[in-house]
Design a protein around this motif. Sequence first.
Motif, PDB file in Angstrom:
ATOM      1  N   UNK A   1      76.542 -32.984  57.283  1.00 56.46           N
ATOM      2  CA  UNK A   1      77.373 -33.438  58.529  1.00 56.46           C
ATOM      3  C   UNK A   1      77.342 -34.913  59.062  1.00 56.46           C
ATOM      4  N   UNK A   2      76.278 -35.104  59.269  1.00 60.98           N
ATOM      5  CA  UNK A   2      75.652 -36.433  59.694  1.00 60.98           C
ATOM      6  C   UNK A   2      76.344 -37.672  58.943  1.00 60.98           C
ATOM      7  N   UNK A   3      76.089 -37.302  57.391  1.00 64.91           N
ATOM      8  CA  UNK A   3      76.276 -38.194  56.550  1.00 64.91           C
ATOM      9  C   UNK A   3      78.037 -38.363  56.234  1.00 64.91           C
ATOM     10  N   UNK A   4      78.787 -37.204  56.209  1.00 64.93           N
ATOM     11  CA  UNK A   4      79.849 -36.865  55.973  1.00 64.93           C
ATOM     12  C   UNK A   4      80.929 -37.601  57.159  1.00 64.93           C
ATOM     13  N   UNK A   5      80.482 -37.038  58.304  1.00 62.92           N
ATOM     14  CA  UNK A   5      81.369 -37.511  59.736  1.00 62.92           C
ATOM     15  C   UNK A   5      80.924 -39.129  59.948  1.00 62.92           C
ATOM     16  N   UNK A   6      79.822 -39.670  59.467  1.00 64.06           N
ATOM     17  CA  UNK A   6      79.482 -40.987  59.750  1.00 64.06           C
ATOM     18  C   UNK A   6      80.360 -42.053  58.771  1.00 64.06           C
ATOM     19  N   UNK A   7      80.380 -41.465  57.536  1.00 59.25           N
ATOM     20  CA  UNK A   7      81.088 -42.005  56.546  1.00 59.25           C
ATOM     21  C   UNK A   7      82.643 -41.742  56.702  1.00 59.25           C
ATOM     22  N   UNK A   8      83.128 -40.797  57.065  1.00 62.10           N
ATOM     23  CA  UNK A   8      84.624 -40.463  57.461  1.00 62.10           C
ATOM     24  C   UNK A   8      85.157 -41.445  58.369  1.00 62.10           C
ATOM     25  N   UNK A   9      84.425 -41.564  59.636  1.00 68.89           N
ATOM     26  CA  UNK A   9      84.808 -42.303  60.819  1.00 68.89           C
ATOM     27  C   UNK A   9      84.983 -44.122  60.162  1.00 68.89           C
ATOM     28  N   UNK A  10      84.149 -44.228  59.198  1.00 69.35           N
ATOM     29  CA  UNK A  10      84.415 -45.704  58.875  1.00 69.35           C
ATOM     30  C   UNK A  10      85.265 -45.806  57.866  1.00 69.35           C
ATOM     31  N   UNK A  11      85.321 -44.817  56.644  1.00 70.31           N
ATOM     32  CA  UNK A  11      86.432 -44.949  55.788  1.00 70.31           C
ATOM     33  C   UNK A  11      87.939 -44.682  56.096  1.00 70.31           C
ATOM     34  N   UNK A  12      87.924 -44.104  57.146  1.00 71.39           N
ATOM     35  CA  UNK A  12      89.506 -43.589  57.751  1.00 71.39           C
ATOM     36  C   UNK A  12      89.928 -45.153  58.269  1.00 71.39           C
ATOM     37  N   UNK A  13      89.107 -46.148  58.562  1.00 68.43           N
ATOM     38  CA  UNK A  13      89.591 -47.385  59.084  1.00 68.43           C
ATOM     39  C   UNK A  13      90.290 -48.159  57.898  1.00 68.43           C
ATOM     40  N   UNK A  14      89.788 -47.918  56.643  1.00 68.50           N
ATOM     41  CA  UNK A  14      90.585 -48.698  55.611  1.00 68.50           C
ATOM     42  C   UNK A  14      91.861 -47.891  55.199  1.00 68.50           C
ATOM     43  N   UNK A  15      92.056 -46.692  55.466  1.00 68.82           N
ATOM     44  CA  UNK A  15      93.283 -46.374  55.240  1.00 68.82           C
ATOM     45  C   UNK A  15      94.515 -46.141  56.429  1.00 68.82           C
ATOM     46  N   UNK A  16      93.940 -46.547  57.533  1.00 72.02           N
ATOM     47  CA  UNK A  16      94.625 -46.853  58.786  1.00 72.02           C
ATOM     48  C   UNK A  16      95.923 -47.780  58.738  1.00 72.02           C
TER      49      UNK A  16
END
Length: 305
Positions: A285-300
Amino acid sequence: MAGDHGSKMEISFGGRFASSAIAACLAEICTIPLDTAKVRLQLQKKAVSKDAGTVPKYRGMLGTVATIAREEGLTALWKGIIPGLHRQCLYGGLRIGLYDTVKSLLAGDNLFGEIPLSKKILAGLATGALAIAIANPTDLVKVRLQAEGKLPPGAPRRYSGAVNAYYTIARQEGLKALWTGIGPNIARNAIINAAELASYDQVKEMILKIPGFTNNVFTHLLAGLGAGFFAVCIGSPVDVVKSRMMGDSTYKNTFDCFIKTLKNDGPFAFYKGFIPNFGRLGSWNVIMFLTLEQVKKFFAREVPA
Protein backbone atom coordinates in the motif's frame (compact mmCIF):
# COMPACT_ATOMS: atom_id res chain seq x y z
CA MET A 1 -6.91 19.77 -7.74
CA ALA A 2 -6.78 23.50 -8.41
CA GLY A 3 -4.55 25.03 -11.07
CA ASP A 4 -3.55 28.62 -11.82
CA HIS A 5 -5.73 31.41 -13.30
CA GLY A 6 -9.15 29.95 -12.44
CA SER A 7 -8.48 26.50 -13.83
CA LYS A 8 -8.48 23.08 -12.18
CA MET A 9 -6.85 19.72 -12.84
CA GLU A 10 -8.97 16.71 -13.85
CA ILE A 11 -8.11 13.15 -14.78
CA SER A 12 -10.12 10.92 -17.10
CA PHE A 13 -11.14 7.34 -16.34
CA GLY A 14 -8.49 6.15 -18.81
CA GLY A 15 -5.89 8.18 -16.93
CA ARG A 16 -7.06 6.86 -13.56
CA PHE A 17 -7.04 3.28 -14.87
CA ALA A 18 -3.54 3.61 -16.34
CA SER A 19 -2.05 5.31 -13.28
CA SER A 20 -3.69 2.74 -10.97
CA ALA A 21 -2.41 -0.17 -13.08
CA ILE A 22 1.13 1.23 -13.17
CA ALA A 23 1.20 1.86 -9.40
CA ALA A 24 -0.28 -1.58 -8.61
CA CYS A 25 2.19 -3.38 -10.91
CA LEU A 26 5.19 -1.63 -9.35
CA ALA A 27 3.96 -2.53 -5.86
CA GLU A 28 3.44 -6.15 -6.98
CA ILE A 29 6.99 -6.48 -8.34
CA CYS A 30 8.48 -5.11 -5.11
CA THR A 31 6.43 -7.18 -2.67
CA ILE A 32 5.64 -10.53 -4.33
CA PRO A 33 8.35 -12.40 -2.31
CA LEU A 34 6.36 -11.58 0.83
CA ASP A 35 3.15 -12.65 -0.90
CA THR A 36 4.76 -15.99 -1.83
CA ALA A 37 5.77 -16.46 1.81
CA LYS A 38 2.22 -15.63 2.91
CA VAL A 39 0.68 -18.17 0.51
CA ARG A 40 3.08 -20.94 1.62
CA LEU A 41 2.30 -20.27 5.30
CA GLN A 42 -1.45 -20.29 4.61
CA LEU A 43 -1.28 -23.56 2.67
CA GLN A 44 0.83 -25.25 5.35
CA LYS A 45 -1.52 -27.41 7.38
CA LYS A 46 -1.14 -27.99 11.10
CA ALA A 47 -1.28 -31.78 10.69
CA VAL A 48 2.02 -31.75 8.83
CA SER A 49 3.82 -30.56 11.93
CA LYS A 50 2.61 -33.57 13.90
CA ASP A 51 3.87 -36.21 11.48
CA ALA A 52 6.86 -38.08 12.84
CA GLY A 53 7.44 -35.36 15.39
CA THR A 54 8.66 -32.92 12.73
CA VAL A 55 8.35 -29.16 12.93
CA PRO A 56 6.60 -27.08 10.27
CA LYS A 57 8.73 -26.45 7.18
CA TYR A 58 7.90 -22.76 7.08
CA ARG A 59 8.22 -20.64 10.21
CA GLY A 60 7.63 -16.90 10.11
CA MET A 61 7.94 -14.41 7.27
CA LEU A 62 11.73 -14.14 7.04
CA GLY A 63 12.19 -17.85 7.77
CA THR A 64 9.81 -18.75 4.95
CA VAL A 65 11.51 -16.38 2.51
CA ALA A 66 14.92 -17.82 3.48
CA THR A 67 13.71 -21.44 3.14
CA ILE A 68 12.23 -20.84 -0.30
CA ALA A 69 15.36 -19.02 -1.50
CA ARG A 70 17.68 -21.74 -0.13
CA GLU A 71 15.74 -24.75 -1.41
CA GLU A 72 14.31 -23.40 -4.68
CA GLY A 73 16.50 -20.43 -5.58
CA LEU A 74 15.83 -16.69 -5.40
CA THR A 75 13.70 -16.72 -8.55
CA ALA A 76 11.14 -18.94 -6.77
CA LEU A 77 10.22 -15.93 -4.64
CA TRP A 78 8.89 -14.26 -7.79
CA LYS A 79 6.89 -17.28 -8.92
CA GLY A 80 3.52 -16.09 -10.09
CA ILE A 81 4.80 -12.61 -11.00
CA ILE A 82 3.46 -12.78 -14.59
CA PRO A 83 -0.16 -13.59 -13.61
CA GLY A 84 0.40 -11.23 -10.68
CA LEU A 85 1.04 -8.41 -13.15
CA HIS A 86 -1.90 -9.56 -15.28
CA ARG A 87 -4.00 -9.35 -12.11
CA GLN A 88 -2.80 -5.89 -11.12
CA CYS A 89 -3.37 -4.45 -14.61
CA LEU A 90 -6.97 -5.67 -14.59
CA TYR A 91 -7.89 -5.74 -10.91
CA GLY A 92 -5.75 -2.84 -9.73
CA GLY A 93 -6.68 -0.65 -12.69
CA LEU A 94 -10.42 -1.27 -12.29
CA ARG A 95 -10.81 -1.23 -8.50
CA ILE A 96 -8.77 1.93 -7.96
CA GLY A 97 -9.63 3.60 -11.25
CA LEU A 98 -13.37 3.26 -10.66
CA TYR A 99 -13.29 4.14 -6.95
CA ASP A 100 -13.54 7.94 -7.24
CA THR A 101 -16.29 7.70 -9.87
CA VAL A 102 -18.42 5.28 -7.81
CA LYS A 103 -17.76 7.27 -4.62
CA SER A 104 -18.98 10.48 -6.30
CA LEU A 105 -22.08 8.71 -7.68
CA LEU A 106 -22.95 7.38 -4.21
CA ALA A 107 -22.39 10.77 -2.61
CA GLY A 108 -24.67 12.50 -5.12
CA ASP A 109 -24.50 16.00 -6.59
CA ASN A 110 -26.03 17.71 -3.57
CA LEU A 111 -23.33 16.72 -1.07
CA PHE A 112 -21.58 19.57 0.73
CA GLY A 113 -18.32 18.99 2.57
CA GLU A 114 -16.53 15.67 2.99
CA ILE A 115 -17.91 12.40 1.63
CA PRO A 116 -19.10 10.18 4.53
CA LEU A 117 -16.99 7.13 5.43
CA SER A 118 -19.98 4.86 4.73
CA LYS A 119 -20.06 6.00 1.09
CA LYS A 120 -16.32 5.38 0.76
CA ILE A 121 -16.72 1.85 2.15
CA LEU A 122 -19.63 1.09 -0.21
CA ALA A 123 -17.61 2.38 -3.18
CA GLY A 124 -14.66 0.18 -2.17
CA LEU A 125 -16.87 -2.90 -1.77
CA ALA A 126 -18.49 -2.36 -5.17
CA THR A 127 -15.31 -1.72 -7.18
CA GLY A 128 -13.40 -4.53 -5.42
CA ALA A 129 -16.14 -7.07 -6.16
CA LEU A 130 -16.53 -6.01 -9.80
CA ALA A 131 -12.80 -5.95 -10.49
CA ILE A 132 -12.01 -9.38 -9.04
CA ALA A 133 -15.02 -10.98 -10.77
CA ILE A 134 -13.22 -10.10 -14.01
CA ALA A 135 -9.65 -10.80 -12.81
CA ASN A 136 -10.22 -14.07 -10.86
CA PRO A 137 -8.39 -16.32 -13.41
CA THR A 138 -5.21 -14.27 -12.95
CA ASP A 139 -5.46 -14.69 -9.17
CA LEU A 140 -6.01 -18.45 -9.47
CA VAL A 141 -2.99 -18.95 -11.74
CA LYS A 142 -0.82 -16.80 -9.48
CA VAL A 143 -1.66 -18.90 -6.40
CA ARG A 144 -1.24 -22.19 -8.32
CA LEU A 145 2.24 -21.18 -9.49
CA GLN A 146 3.24 -19.98 -6.01
CA ALA A 147 2.04 -23.31 -4.57
CA GLU A 148 4.13 -25.34 -7.05
CA GLY A 149 7.14 -25.08 -4.78
CA LYS A 150 5.41 -27.30 -2.19
CA LEU A 151 5.83 -30.32 -4.48
CA PRO A 152 8.62 -32.82 -3.53
CA PRO A 153 11.97 -32.43 -5.33
CA GLY A 154 11.89 -34.17 -8.71
CA ALA A 155 8.09 -34.27 -8.85
CA PRO A 156 6.71 -33.14 -12.23
CA ARG A 157 5.40 -29.59 -12.31
CA ARG A 158 1.85 -29.08 -13.48
CA TYR A 159 2.52 -25.86 -15.32
CA SER A 160 5.48 -24.52 -17.31
CA GLY A 161 4.39 -20.91 -16.96
CA ALA A 162 1.47 -18.52 -16.66
CA VAL A 163 0.04 -18.94 -20.18
CA ASN A 164 0.44 -22.73 -19.94
CA ALA A 165 -1.36 -22.66 -16.58
CA TYR A 166 -4.37 -20.79 -18.00
CA TYR A 167 -4.57 -23.27 -20.89
CA THR A 168 -3.97 -26.40 -18.78
CA ILE A 169 -6.56 -25.47 -16.14
CA ALA A 170 -9.18 -24.66 -18.79
CA ARG A 171 -8.46 -27.88 -20.76
CA GLN A 172 -8.19 -30.30 -17.82
CA GLU A 173 -10.68 -28.79 -15.39
CA GLY A 174 -12.95 -26.79 -17.67
CA LEU A 175 -13.16 -23.05 -18.36
CA LYS A 176 -15.31 -22.63 -15.26
CA ALA A 177 -12.37 -23.82 -13.11
CA LEU A 178 -10.57 -20.52 -13.80
CA TRP A 179 -13.18 -18.97 -11.50
CA THR A 180 -12.47 -21.46 -8.67
CA GLY A 181 -12.70 -19.71 -5.32
CA ILE A 182 -14.68 -16.81 -6.81
CA GLY A 183 -16.94 -16.65 -3.72
CA PRO A 184 -14.24 -16.12 -1.08
CA ASN A 185 -12.21 -14.12 -3.58
CA ILE A 186 -15.03 -11.62 -4.14
CA ALA A 187 -15.59 -11.44 -0.38
CA ARG A 188 -11.88 -11.06 0.31
CA ASN A 189 -11.16 -8.46 -2.37
CA ALA A 190 -14.32 -6.43 -1.82
CA ILE A 191 -13.56 -6.25 1.91
CA ILE A 192 -9.84 -5.57 1.50
CA ASN A 193 -10.45 -3.02 -1.26
CA ALA A 194 -12.94 -1.17 0.93
CA ALA A 195 -10.54 -1.33 3.88
CA GLU A 196 -7.60 -0.08 1.81
CA LEU A 197 -9.22 2.69 -0.22
CA ALA A 198 -11.69 3.96 2.38
CA SER A 199 -9.10 3.91 5.18
CA TYR A 200 -6.48 5.61 2.97
CA ASP A 201 -9.03 8.28 2.10
CA GLN A 202 -10.10 8.71 5.71
CA VAL A 203 -6.64 8.60 7.31
CA LYS A 204 -5.32 11.06 4.74
CA GLU A 205 -8.19 13.48 5.47
CA MET A 206 -7.56 13.19 9.23
CA ILE A 207 -3.81 13.78 8.86
CA LEU A 208 -4.36 16.84 6.68
CA LYS A 209 -6.46 18.40 9.46
CA ILE A 210 -3.46 18.26 11.82
CA PRO A 211 -1.54 21.58 11.83
CA GLY A 212 1.75 21.32 9.98
CA PHE A 213 0.76 18.40 7.72
CA THR A 214 0.37 18.91 3.99
CA ASN A 215 -0.55 16.69 1.03
CA ASN A 216 3.00 15.40 0.61
CA VAL A 217 4.94 12.11 0.46
CA PHE A 218 5.08 11.69 4.26
CA THR A 219 1.29 12.03 4.54
CA HIS A 220 0.84 9.49 1.72
CA LEU A 221 3.24 7.10 3.49
CA LEU A 222 1.35 7.26 6.81
CA ALA A 223 -2.03 6.87 5.10
CA GLY A 224 -0.69 3.90 3.07
CA LEU A 225 0.51 2.12 6.23
CA GLY A 226 -2.88 2.70 7.86
CA ALA A 227 -4.64 1.29 4.79
CA GLY A 228 -2.46 -1.85 4.85
CA PHE A 229 -3.04 -2.48 8.57
CA PHE A 230 -6.83 -2.20 8.35
CA ALA A 231 -6.89 -4.36 5.22
CA VAL A 232 -4.97 -7.22 6.89
CA CYS A 233 -6.94 -7.13 10.15
CA ILE A 234 -10.26 -7.28 8.30
CA GLY A 235 -9.35 -9.44 5.33
CA SER A 236 -7.07 -12.21 6.71
CA PRO A 237 -9.77 -14.89 7.35
CA VAL A 238 -11.22 -14.70 3.83
CA ASP A 239 -7.71 -14.45 2.41
CA VAL A 240 -6.71 -17.76 4.05
CA VAL A 241 -9.88 -19.50 2.77
CA LYS A 242 -9.24 -18.11 -0.73
CA SER A 243 -5.61 -19.29 -0.79
CA ARG A 244 -6.52 -22.77 0.48
CA MET A 245 -9.33 -23.21 -2.03
CA MET A 246 -7.18 -22.08 -4.93
CA GLY A 247 -4.12 -24.06 -3.85
CA ASP A 248 -5.92 -27.29 -2.83
CA SER A 249 -8.74 -28.80 -4.93
CA THR A 250 -9.97 -31.15 -2.14
CA TYR A 251 -12.36 -28.54 -0.72
CA LYS A 252 -15.96 -28.78 -1.98
CA ASN A 253 -16.86 -25.13 -1.50
CA THR A 254 -16.16 -22.03 0.60
CA PHE A 255 -18.13 -23.27 3.61
CA ASP A 256 -16.41 -26.68 3.49
CA CYS A 257 -12.99 -25.01 3.42
CA PHE A 258 -13.92 -22.73 6.33
CA ILE A 259 -15.25 -25.61 8.48
CA LYS A 260 -12.32 -27.94 7.75
CA THR A 261 -9.79 -25.21 8.45
CA LEU A 262 -11.51 -24.34 11.73
CA LYS A 263 -11.86 -28.01 12.77
CA ASN A 264 -8.38 -29.18 11.78
CA ASP A 265 -6.24 -26.13 12.49
CA GLY A 266 -8.24 -24.02 14.94
CA PRO A 267 -9.44 -20.39 14.75
CA PHE A 268 -5.91 -18.95 14.70
CA ALA A 269 -5.38 -20.62 11.30
CA PHE A 270 -7.43 -17.80 9.79
CA TYR A 271 -4.64 -15.42 10.77
CA LYS A 272 -1.84 -17.68 9.53
CA GLY A 273 0.75 -15.58 7.78
CA PHE A 274 -0.54 -12.40 9.48
CA ILE A 275 2.94 -10.87 9.83
CA PRO A 276 4.05 -11.56 6.24
CA ASN A 277 0.57 -10.52 5.12
CA PHE A 278 0.90 -7.17 6.91
CA GLY A 279 4.52 -6.86 5.80
CA ARG A 280 3.34 -7.41 2.27
CA LEU A 281 0.09 -5.38 2.31
CA GLY A 282 1.61 -2.58 4.40
CA SER A 283 4.58 -2.16 2.09
CA TRP A 284 2.35 -2.82 -0.97
CA ASN A 285 0.00 0.00 0.00
CA VAL A 286 2.82 2.41 0.77
CA ILE A 287 4.51 1.76 -2.61
CA MET A 288 1.21 1.74 -4.51
CA PHE A 289 -0.26 4.93 -3.03
CA LEU A 290 3.04 6.84 -3.16
CA THR A 291 3.42 5.87 -6.83
CA LEU A 292 -0.26 6.52 -7.62
CA GLU A 293 -0.19 10.05 -6.21
CA GLN A 294 2.82 10.89 -8.41
CA VAL A 295 1.77 9.07 -11.62
CA LYS A 296 -1.71 10.68 -11.58
CA LYS A 297 0.00 14.04 -12.12
CA PHE A 298 1.18 12.90 -15.56
CA PHE A 299 -2.36 12.00 -16.64
CA ALA A 300 -4.10 15.05 -15.19
CA ARG A 301 -5.17 17.81 -17.56
CA GLU A 302 -6.06 21.42 -16.92
CA VAL A 303 -9.65 22.46 -17.54
CA PRO A 304 -11.49 25.75 -16.94
CA ALA A 305 -12.94 26.01 -13.41
